[in-house]
Write an enzyme that holds these catalytic residues in place. Structure first.
Site, PDB file in Angstrom:
ATOM      1  N   LYS A   1      30.653  52.125  45.024  1.00 47.08           N
ATOM      2  CA  LYS A   1      30.891  50.673  45.092  1.00 47.08           C
ATOM      3  C   LYS A   1      29.676  49.943  45.648  1.00 47.08           C
ATOM      4  CE  LYS A   1      34.058  48.972  43.747  1.00 47.08           C
ATOM      5  NZ  LYS A   1      34.316  48.668  42.296  1.00 47.08           N
TER       6      LYS A   1
ATOM      7  N   ALA B   1      36.250  47.112  35.676  1.00 42.35           N
ATOM      8  CA  ALA B   1      36.351  48.540  35.309  1.00 42.35           C
ATOM      9  C   ALA B   1      35.468  49.388  36.213  1.00 42.35           C
ATOM     10  CB  ALA B   1      35.929  48.732  33.854  1.00 42.35           C
ATOM     11  N   SER B   2      36.053  50.362  36.839  1.00 44.83           N
ATOM     12  CA  SER B   2      35.332  51.296  37.702  1.00 44.83           C
ATOM     13  C   SER B   2      36.369  52.281  38.214  1.00 44.83           C
ATOM     14  CB  SER B   2      34.700  50.544  38.879  1.00 44.83           C
ATOM     15  OG  SER B   2      33.634  51.273  39.439  1.00 44.83           O
TER      16      SER B   2
ATOM     17  N   PRO C   1      37.864  43.472  47.999  1.00 49.77           N
ATOM     18  CA  PRO C   1      39.210  43.657  48.565  1.00 49.77           C
ATOM     19  C   PRO C   1      39.297  44.910  49.439  1.00 49.77           C
ATOM     20  CG  PRO C   1      39.225  43.720  46.135  1.00 49.77           C
ATOM     21  CD  PRO C   1      37.807  43.863  46.585  1.00 49.77           C
TER      22      PRO C   1
ATOM     23  N   TYR D   1      30.161  55.044  48.119  1.00 55.45           N
ATOM     24  CA  TYR D   1      28.786  54.978  47.630  1.00 55.45           C
ATOM     25  C   TYR D   1      28.746  54.323  46.238  1.00 55.45           C
ATOM     26  CZ  TYR D   1      24.221  56.510  46.003  1.00 55.45           C
ATOM     27  OH  TYR D   1      22.951  56.542  45.481  1.00 55.45           O
TER      28      TYR D   1
ATOM     29  N   ALA E   1      43.466  44.576  37.290  1.00 53.63           N
ATOM     30  CA  ALA E   1      43.097  43.804  36.093  1.00 53.63           C
ATOM     31  C   ALA E   1      44.333  43.269  35.376  1.00 53.63           C
ATOM     32  CB  ALA E   1      42.275  44.667  35.146  1.00 53.63           C
TER      33      ALA E   1
ATOM     34  N   GLY F   1      43.864  48.392  34.000  1.00 50.66           N
ATOM     35  CA  GLY F   1      43.952  48.726  35.426  1.00 50.66           C
ATOM     36  C   GLY F   1      45.042  47.980  36.190  1.00 50.66           C
ATOM     37  N   TYR F   2      45.308  48.507  37.359  1.00 51.74           N
ATOM     38  CA  TYR F   2      46.328  47.970  38.275  1.00 51.74           C
ATOM     39  C   TYR F   2      46.023  46.506  38.639  1.00 51.74           C
ATOM     40  CZ  TYR F   2      48.469  47.684  43.018  1.00 51.74           C
ATOM     41  OH  TYR F   2      49.139  47.321  44.149  1.00 51.74           O
TER      42      TYR F   2
ATOM     43  N   ARG G   1      39.292  51.415  27.233  1.00 54.62           N
ATOM     44  CA  ARG G   1      38.483  52.551  26.806  1.00 54.62           C
ATOM     45  C   ARG G   1      38.945  53.117  25.477  1.00 54.62           C
ATOM     46  NH1 ARG G   1      37.089  57.070  31.186  1.00 54.62           N
ATOM     47  NH2 ARG G   1      38.779  56.062  32.339  1.00 54.62           N
TER      48      ARG G   1
HETATM   49  P1  NAP Z   1      42.659  51.384  38.091  1.00 56.99           P
HETATM   50  O1  NAP Z   1      44.045  50.939  37.833  1.00 56.99           O
HETATM   51  O2  NAP Z   1      42.412  52.859  38.113  1.00 56.99           O
HETATM   52  O3  NAP Z   1      41.679  50.683  37.073  1.00 56.99           O
HETATM   53  C1  NAP Z   1      40.400  51.190  36.795  1.00 56.99           C
HETATM   54  C2  NAP Z   1      40.005  50.704  35.411  1.00 56.99           C
HETATM   55  O4  NAP Z   1      38.660  51.153  35.144  1.00 56.99           O
HETATM   56  C3  NAP Z   1      40.893  51.257  34.303  1.00 56.99           C
HETATM   57  O5  NAP Z   1      41.169  50.193  33.420  1.00 56.99           O
HETATM   58  C4  NAP Z   1      40.002  52.291  33.625  1.00 56.99           C
HETATM   59  O6  NAP Z   1      40.256  52.427  32.240  1.00 56.99           O
HETATM   60  C5  NAP Z   1      38.633  51.680  33.825  1.00 56.99           C
HETATM   61  N1  NAP Z   1      37.585  52.668  33.646  1.00 56.99           N
HETATM   62  C6  NAP Z   1      37.339  53.763  34.394  1.00 56.99           C
HETATM   63  N2  NAP Z   1      36.305  54.454  33.867  1.00 56.99           N
HETATM   64  C7  NAP Z   1      35.921  53.782  32.745  1.00 56.99           C
HETATM   65  C8  NAP Z   1      34.926  53.986  31.754  1.00 56.99           C
HETATM   66  N3  NAP Z   1      34.097  55.042  31.780  1.00 56.99           N
HETATM   67  N4  NAP Z   1      34.805  53.064  30.766  1.00 56.99           N
HETATM   68  C9  NAP Z   1      35.629  51.989  30.707  1.00 56.99           C
HETATM   69  N5  NAP Z   1      36.601  51.750  31.609  1.00 56.99           N
HETATM   70  C10 NAP Z   1      36.740  52.639  32.610  1.00 56.99           C
HETATM   71  O7  NAP Z   1      42.120  50.867  39.507  1.00 56.99           O
HETATM   72  P2  NAP Z   1      42.256  49.475  40.287  1.00 56.99           P
HETATM   73  O8  NAP Z   1      42.808  49.818  41.613  1.00 56.99           O
HETATM   74  O9  NAP Z   1      42.896  48.436  39.459  1.00 56.99           O
HETATM   75  O10 NAP Z   1      40.720  49.131  40.500  1.00 56.99           O
HETATM   76  C11 NAP Z   1      40.056  48.116  39.756  1.00 56.99           C
HETATM   77  C12 NAP Z   1      38.788  47.727  40.470  1.00 56.99           C
HETATM   78  O11 NAP Z   1      39.086  47.275  41.786  1.00 56.99           O
HETATM   79  C13 NAP Z   1      37.776  48.872  40.652  1.00 56.99           C
HETATM   80  O12 NAP Z   1      36.486  48.319  40.512  1.00 56.99           O
HETATM   81  C14 NAP Z   1      38.006  49.307  42.097  1.00 56.99           C
HETATM   82  O13 NAP Z   1      36.870  49.928  42.668  1.00 56.99           O
HETATM   83  C15 NAP Z   1      38.284  47.956  42.743  1.00 56.99           C
HETATM   84  N6  NAP Z   1      39.005  48.016  44.013  1.00 56.99           N
HETATM   85  C16 NAP Z   1      40.266  48.566  44.059  1.00 56.99           C
HETATM   86  C17 NAP Z   1      40.941  48.588  45.273  1.00 56.99           C
HETATM   87  C18 NAP Z   1      42.330  49.146  45.377  1.00 56.99           C
HETATM   88  O14 NAP Z   1      42.813  49.341  46.511  1.00 56.99           O
HETATM   89  N7  NAP Z   1      43.025  49.401  44.263  1.00 56.99           N
HETATM   90  C19 NAP Z   1      40.336  48.070  46.423  1.00 56.99           C
HETATM   91  C20 NAP Z   1      39.049  47.525  46.340  1.00 56.99           C
HETATM   92  C21 NAP Z   1      38.403  47.496  45.122  1.00 56.99           C
HETATM   93  P3  NAP Z   1      41.211  53.573  31.609  1.00 56.99           P
HETATM   94  O15 NAP Z   1      42.585  53.003  31.556  1.00 56.99           O
HETATM   95  O16 NAP Z   1      40.658  53.833  30.276  1.00 56.99           O
HETATM   96  O17 NAP Z   1      41.128  54.760  32.531  1.00 56.99           O
END
Ligand code: NAP
Length: 354
Positions: A171, A88-89, A195, A169, A20, A17-18, A39
């Site tokens: 989250k 992961a979400s 965040p 919802y 992570a 993820g972005y 995954r």
């Molecule tokens: P992202 O780049 O889309 O990362 C999401 C990660 O979740 C990916 O590594 C994805 O894996 C994994 N994932 C999704 N479904 C899965 C499954 N069924 N099994 C295993 N892994 C799975 O998004 P991000 O922005 O970095 O978000 C990371 C976290 O931060 C999330 O919890 C998000 O809700 C939270 N967040 C983000 C923001 C924001 O503005 N970006 C703000 C607040 C909170 P794959 O590569 O396999 O798809």
């Protein structure tokens, strides 16, 4: 718990993820050994940037396959870890078909699955869950109910559902479940990171994060004819990563932490981009009237109810607890916006102009 004294590996879920990717980079550079779950181990393009970082860092990276929806999937990766960072979400703004299948199930069942593994893994002492400001409020209009005109860690989202604001919802349901499972035992602590909208350079062009979706709209003409009068709390991705490390290692870290630098309207975000890139890109120059957005909203994935409850209400977030307890110092988000947009151009995600 101190970063220097932890020698056991740190588990990070959703490593591709972005956010992570930045967390893993900072951990590896500090010399930590990281167990990272992905995954699909065959999709090398989604994690090769991590292997490159590891090759030049002091810390060691081990990759494990795990899916949020497969029970027991995280057991192997968690073995021997003292700290688990569960990130992961799915973060999808409009890019989903079935809200339950695409958002709620992976968030909620995934959190239960990861925390069941924590309950089975005696070495784990602290869990950091990446929640969101989305679990502190449901719609912008909720700001009218706050005492100091800002959302803080005492607030909870009580209005979102699978039908209305499903990402929100997903989250809040996941965070509430995490606290419930933590309170049912006394071996491991929980710290939640909440965040606001995360922006700033990505270490990987393959992320599908909603953060990219939002910025892309400034480049693809979607916002050319005006943007709704809506505010976003914004924070740089490197600050969010740092907050996760502090939540993992700071002995006194406790409870939830809003991680946010400041709020900007969509128009102000567009203006910050225009100040740097000029008029080459179709950045917005005005607000679209609410009635028009209400009419058009459903065509671009926003219900009329969403428009009614979210357009025209300024929202602010109080991140003082993160400053006082984690020592956070936030970057200037206008610069982060420019850096992120430039990168989308460089990666070909936004078409280069002029
Ligand atoms: P992202 O780049 O889309 O990362 C999401 C990660 O979740 C990916 O590594 C994805 O894996 C994994 N994932 C999704 N479904 C899965 C499954 N069924 N099994 C295993 N892994 C799975 O998004 P991000 O922005 O970095 O978000 C990371 C976290 O931060 C999330 O919890 C998000 O809700 C939270 N967040 C983000 C923001 C924001 O503005 N970006 C703000 C607040 C909170 P794959 O590569 O396999 O798809």
């Amino acid at each position: 718990m101190n970063t220097k004294t932890i020698t056991s590996p740190i588990l990070v879920t959703g490593a591709t993820g972005y956010i992570a990717s930045w967390v893993i980079k900072q951990l590896l550079e500090q010399g930590h050994s990281v167990h990272a779950t992905v995954r699909d181990l065959n999709k090398k393009a989604s994690f090769q940037h991590l292997e490159k970082i590891a090759a030049h860092s002091e810390g060691e990276l081990r990759l494990f396959k795990a899916n949020l929806l497969d029970e027991g999937s995280f057991d192997e990766a968690m073995q021997g870890c003292e700290v688990v960072i569960h990130m992961a979400s799915p973060f999808l703004v409009t890019n989903f078909k079935d809200p339950i299948k695409d958002l709620v199930d992976p968030a909620l069942k995934g959190t239960i699955n990861v925390l069941n593994s924590v309950n089975r893994t005696a070495s784990v002492k602290r869990v950091v869950v990446t929640s969101s400001i989305a679990s502190t409020y449901g719609d912008a209009i909720d700001i009218l109910k706050t005492k100091y005109n800002s959302f803080d860690e005492s607030h909870w989202n009580t209005t979102s559902s699978a039908e209305h604001q499903p990402y929100y919802y997903s989250k809040v349901a996941a965070e509430r479940k995490a606290w419930q499972m933590q309170q049912a035992q006394n071996r491991w602590e929980l710290v939640c990171i909440n965040p606001s909208l995360v922006i700033g350079p990505s270490l990987t062009p393959s992320t599908q994060s909603g953060s990219v979706e939002v910025l892309q709209q400034f480049g693809n003409g979607m916002t050319r004819f005006g943007v709704p009068q809506m505010w976003n709390g914004l924070v740089d991705v490197r600050d969010v990563a740092e907050a996760h490390l502090k939540a993992a290692f700071e002995p006194n870290a406790k409870g939830r932490y809003i991680i946010n630098a400041k709020s900007l309207t969509l128009l102000e975000m567009g203006q910050a981009l225009r100040d740097y890139f000029g008029n080459k890109y179709p950045f917005p120059t005005m607000h679209a009237p609410k009635f028009l957005f209400k009419l058009m909203g459903p065509l671009i994935g926003h219900s009329r109810k969403y428009v009614e409850l979210n357009v025209g209400y300024p929202i602010y977030f109080n991140a003082q607890k993160s400053i006082d307890e984690l020592g956070m110092q936030y970057r200037d988000v206008e610069t982060s916006l420019v850096e992120h947009f430039q990168q989308l151009i460089d990666d070909g995600i936004v078409k280069k102009r002029g």
